[in-house]
Design a protein around this motif. Sequence first.
Motif, PDB file in Angstrom:
ATOM      1  N   LEU A  27       0.836  -1.189   0.000  1.00 51.64           N
ATOM      2  CA  LEU A  27       0.000   0.000   0.000  1.00 51.64           C
ATOM      3  C   LEU A  27       0.876   1.245   0.000  1.00 51.64           C
ATOM      4  CD1 LEU A  27      -2.554  -1.095   2.753  1.00 51.64           C
ATOM      5  CD2 LEU A  27      -2.785  -1.328   0.281  1.00 51.64           C
ATOM      6  N   GLN A  28       0.523   2.215  -0.824  1.00 50.53           N
ATOM      7  CA  GLN A  28       1.232   3.488  -0.857  1.00 50.53           C
ATOM      8  C   GLN A  28       0.344   4.546  -0.226  1.00 50.53           C
ATOM      9  OE1 GLN A  28       2.421   4.224  -4.913  1.00 50.53           O
ATOM     10  NE2 GLN A  28       4.301   3.070  -4.616  1.00 50.53           N
ATOM     11  N   TYR A  29       0.967   5.394   0.610  1.00 54.88           N
ATOM     12  CA  TYR A  29       0.185   6.373   1.345  1.00 54.88           C
ATOM     13  C   TYR A  29       1.069   7.519   1.815  1.00 54.88           C
ATOM     14  CZ  TYR A  29       2.395   4.257   5.399  1.00 54.88           C
ATOM     15  OH  TYR A  29       3.321   3.803   6.301  1.00 54.88           O
ATOM     16  N   GLU A  30       0.439   8.650   2.138  1.00 52.41           N
ATOM     17  CA  GLU A  30       1.126   9.789   2.738  1.00 52.41           C
ATOM     18  C   GLU A  30       0.799   9.876   4.220  1.00 52.41           C
ATOM     19  OE1 GLU A  30       0.986  13.666   0.859  1.00 52.41           O
ATOM     20  OE2 GLU A  30       0.528  12.692  -1.052  1.00 52.41           O
ATOM     21  N   THR A  31      -0.492   9.710   4.555  1.00 52.11           N
ATOM     22  CA  THR A  31      -0.944   9.849   5.939  1.00 52.11           C
ATOM     23  C   THR A  31      -1.606   8.548   6.380  1.00 52.11           C
ATOM     24  OG1 THR A  31      -3.141  10.625   5.300  1.00 52.11           O
ATOM     25  CG2 THR A  31      -1.406  12.311   5.541  1.00 52.11           C
ATOM     26  N   ASP A  32      -1.888   8.456   7.681  1.00 47.24           N
ATOM     27  CA  ASP A  32      -2.584   7.271   8.196  1.00 47.24           C
ATOM     28  C   ASP A  32      -3.964   7.125   7.562  1.00 47.24           C
ATOM     29  OD1 ASP A  32      -0.410   6.666   9.781  1.00 47.24           O
ATOM     30  OD2 ASP A  32      -1.280   7.467  11.633  1.00 47.24           O
ATOM     31  N   THR A  33      -4.636   8.252   7.326  1.00 42.22           N
ATOM     32  CA  THR A  33      -5.949   8.208   6.669  1.00 42.22           C
ATOM     33  C   THR A  33      -5.814   7.620   5.263  1.00 42.22           C
ATOM     34  OG1 THR A  33      -6.686  10.131   7.926  1.00 42.22           O
ATOM     35  CG2 THR A  33      -7.939   9.586   5.944  1.00 42.22           C
ATOM     36  N   ASP A  34      -4.770   8.027   4.546  1.00 42.47           N
ATOM     37  CA  ASP A  34      -4.527   7.488   3.206  1.00 42.47           C
ATOM     38  C   ASP A  34      -4.272   5.986   3.263  1.00 42.47           C
ATOM     39  OD1 ASP A  34      -4.754  10.036   2.118  1.00 42.47           O
ATOM     40  OD2 ASP A  34      -2.592  10.389   2.130  1.00 42.47           O
ATOM     41  N   LEU A  35      -3.580   5.529   4.304  1.00 46.27           N
ATOM     42  CA  LEU A  35      -3.312   4.101   4.465  1.00 46.27           C
ATOM     43  C   LEU A  35      -4.611   3.329   4.664  1.00 46.27           C
ATOM     44  CD1 LEU A  35      -1.298   1.764   4.712  1.00 46.27           C
ATOM     45  CD2 LEU A  35      -1.023   2.356   7.134  1.00 46.27           C
ATOM     46  N   VAL A  36      -5.496   3.855   5.491  1.00 46.59           N
ATOM     47  CA  VAL A  36      -6.801   3.213   5.712  1.00 46.59           C
ATOM     48  C   VAL A  36      -7.585   3.173   4.405  1.00 46.59           C
ATOM     49  CG1 VAL A  36      -9.037   3.473   6.872  1.00 46.59           C
ATOM     50  CG2 VAL A  36      -6.917   3.765   8.170  1.00 46.59           C
ATOM     51  N   LYS A  37      -7.615   4.286   3.680  1.00 44.38           N
ATOM     52  CA  LYS A  37      -8.341   4.341   2.397  1.00 44.38           C
ATOM     53  C   LYS A  37      -7.755   3.349   1.395  1.00 44.38           C
ATOM     54  CE  LYS A  37      -9.918   9.118   2.748  1.00 44.38           C
ATOM     55  NZ  LYS A  37      -9.807  10.481   2.213  1.00 44.38           N
ATOM     56  N   ALA A  38      -6.431   3.229   1.357  1.00 47.42           N
ATOM     57  CA  ALA A  38      -5.785   2.291   0.432  1.00 47.42           C
ATOM     58  C   ALA A  38      -6.136   0.851   0.790  1.00 47.42           C
ATOM     59  CB  ALA A  38      -4.269   2.493   0.447  1.00 47.42           C
ATOM     60  N   ALA A  39      -6.180   0.545   2.072  1.00 45.18           N
ATOM     61  CA  ALA A  39      -6.538  -0.817   2.502  1.00 45.18           C
ATOM     62  C   ALA A  39      -7.982  -1.142   2.129  1.00 45.18           C
ATOM     63  CB  ALA A  39      -6.330  -0.959   4.007  1.00 45.18           C
ATOM     64  N   ILE A  40      -8.881  -0.175   2.335  1.00 41.01           N
ATOM     65  CA  ILE A  40     -10.294  -0.395   1.977  1.00 41.01           C
ATOM     66  C   ILE A  40     -10.437  -0.550   0.469  1.00 41.01           C
ATOM     67  CG2 ILE A  40     -12.577   0.682   1.958  1.00 41.01           C
ATOM     68  CD1 ILE A  40     -11.808   1.856   4.754  1.00 41.01           C
ATOM     69  N   ALA A  41      -9.688   0.234  -0.294  1.00 44.55           N
ATOM     70  CA  ALA A  41      -9.727   0.105  -1.756  1.00 44.55           C
ATOM     71  C   ALA A  41      -9.269  -1.292  -2.180  1.00 44.55           C
ATOM     72  CB  ALA A  41      -8.856   1.171  -2.407  1.00 44.55           C
ATOM     73  N   GLU A  42      -8.263  -1.838  -1.501  1.00 45.93           N
ATOM     74  CA  GLU A  42      -7.798  -3.192  -1.817  1.00 45.93           C
ATOM     75  C   GLU A  42      -8.854  -4.233  -1.470  1.00 45.93           C
ATOM     76  OE1 GLU A  42      -5.117  -4.549  -3.347  1.00 45.93           O
ATOM     77  OE2 GLU A  42      -4.326  -2.577  -3.822  1.00 45.93           O
ATOM     78  N   LEU A  43      -9.634  -3.986  -0.404  1.00 44.33           N
ATOM     79  CA  LEU A  43     -10.721  -4.906  -0.046  1.00 44.33           C
ATOM     80  C   LEU A  43     -11.762  -4.989  -1.158  1.00 44.33           C
ATOM     81  CD1 LEU A  43     -11.589  -4.121   3.697  1.00 44.33           C
ATOM     82  CD2 LEU A  43     -10.837  -6.316   2.761  1.00 44.33           C
ATOM     83  N   GLN A  44     -11.854  -3.940  -1.963  1.00 36.69           N
ATOM     84  CA  GLN A  44     -12.866  -3.878  -3.011  1.00 36.69           C
ATOM     85  C   GLN A  44     -12.383  -4.372  -4.368  1.00 36.69           C
ATOM     86  OE1 GLN A  44     -14.062   0.345  -2.353  1.00 36.69           O
ATOM     87  NE2 GLN A  44     -16.079  -0.615  -2.183  1.00 36.69           N
ATOM     88  N   LYS A  45     -11.106  -4.652  -4.494  1.00 33.08           N
ATOM     89  CA  LYS A  45     -10.582  -5.078  -5.802  1.00 33.08           C
ATOM     90  C   LYS A  45     -10.984  -6.509  -6.116  1.00 33.08           C
ATOM     91  CE  LYS A  45      -6.647  -2.049  -6.378  1.00 33.08           C
ATOM     92  NZ  LYS A  45      -5.197  -1.958  -6.482  1.00 33.08           N
ATOM     93  N   ASP A  46     -11.136  -6.758  -7.402  1.00 31.00           N
ATOM     94  CA  ASP A  46     -11.469  -8.092  -7.878  1.00 31.00           C
ATOM     95  C   ASP A  46     -10.295  -9.023  -7.581  1.00 31.00           C
ATOM     96  OD1 ASP A  46     -12.942 -10.069  -9.092  1.00 31.00           O
ATOM     97  OD2 ASP A  46     -12.292  -9.541 -11.121  1.00 31.00           O
ATOM     98  N   PRO A  47     -10.507 -10.044  -6.768  1.00 27.68           N
ATOM     99  CA  PRO A  47      -9.402 -10.927  -6.383  1.00 27.68           C
ATOM    100  C   PRO A  47      -9.147 -12.030  -7.406  1.00 27.68           C
ATOM    101  CG  PRO A  47     -11.373 -11.582  -5.254  1.00 27.68           C
ATOM    102  CD  PRO A  47     -11.747 -10.381  -6.094  1.00 27.68           C
ATOM    103  N   ALA A  48      -8.273 -12.913  -7.021  1.00 28.56           N
ATOM    104  CA  ALA A  48      -7.916 -14.049  -7.876  1.00 28.56           C
ATOM    105  C   ALA A  48      -9.061 -15.066  -7.924  1.00 28.56           C
ATOM    106  CB  ALA A  48      -6.652 -14.705  -7.336  1.00 28.56           C
ATOM    107  N   GLU A  49      -8.833 -16.091  -8.678  1.00 28.29           N
ATOM    108  CA  GLU A  49      -9.803 -17.166  -8.829  1.00 28.29           C
ATOM    109  C   GLU A  49     -10.042 -17.864  -7.487  1.00 28.29           C
ATOM    110  OE1 GLU A  49      -9.651 -20.909 -11.620  1.00 28.29           O
ATOM    111  OE2 GLU A  49      -9.078 -19.097 -12.714  1.00 28.29           O
ATOM    112  N   ASN A  50     -11.251 -18.353  -7.266  1.00 24.65           N
ATOM    113  CA  ASN A  50     -11.647 -19.077  -6.054  1.00 24.65           C
ATOM    114  C   ASN A  50     -11.585 -18.219  -4.790  1.00 24.65           C
ATOM    115  OD1 ASN A  50     -12.086 -21.430  -7.582  1.00 24.65           O
ATOM    116  ND2 ASN A  50      -9.924 -21.957  -7.425  1.00 24.65           N
TER     117      ASN A  50
END
Length: 181
Positions: free
Chosen positions: A74-97
């Motif tokens: 995750l790339q971020y400037e602030t702690d808030t950006d880190l939280v937003k980046a983590a949530i964005a990753e939770l929403q990404k289309d994952p791998a198979e299965n």
Amino acid sequence: MKTFKARGLLAVIILSAALAGCGVQDKPGNQPGSTAAPTATPSPEPTAALNEREAIIYLTDTELAETIEKSVKLQYETDTDLVKAAIAELQKDPAENVLALWQPIEITSVELTDGLVVLDIHLPDEARLGAPGEMLVIETLKKTLFQFDFVQGIQLLVDGAEVETLMGHVELEYPMVREQE
């Protein structure tokens, strides 16, 4: 002979003036009779250096039986950006299965104040699941965000309001707090 020296000197002066004039560019401030001030080149704005952190994003298997860990950077400037980046990753289309239960959930806002993440979401009909899915949605959020030491609590709002349950099955705490180890 004096006229020859005078002509030579005059030629040198004219040539020097012509060469000096070649260095002048046609800018509005350099034109004869121009009143425009010469333009200054803007200095580039300093950009903040991005931090990079490896984190675990929690997804689920297709049977909704267990959580699955996925390592991400995750790339971020602030702690808030880190939280937003983590949530964005939770929403990404994952791998198979693997399922990203947060993918259809719309994030309205994310705020971080004094260790409390306030996450406002909108739940479209396709994001609504049964009890096991609802428990996993909450569990994947908590596991993902509570890995960051600065997150002490999560306030989950739906369309700006506190709700008793996220999808009608699992009662929500306000706020959800980090479990003491």
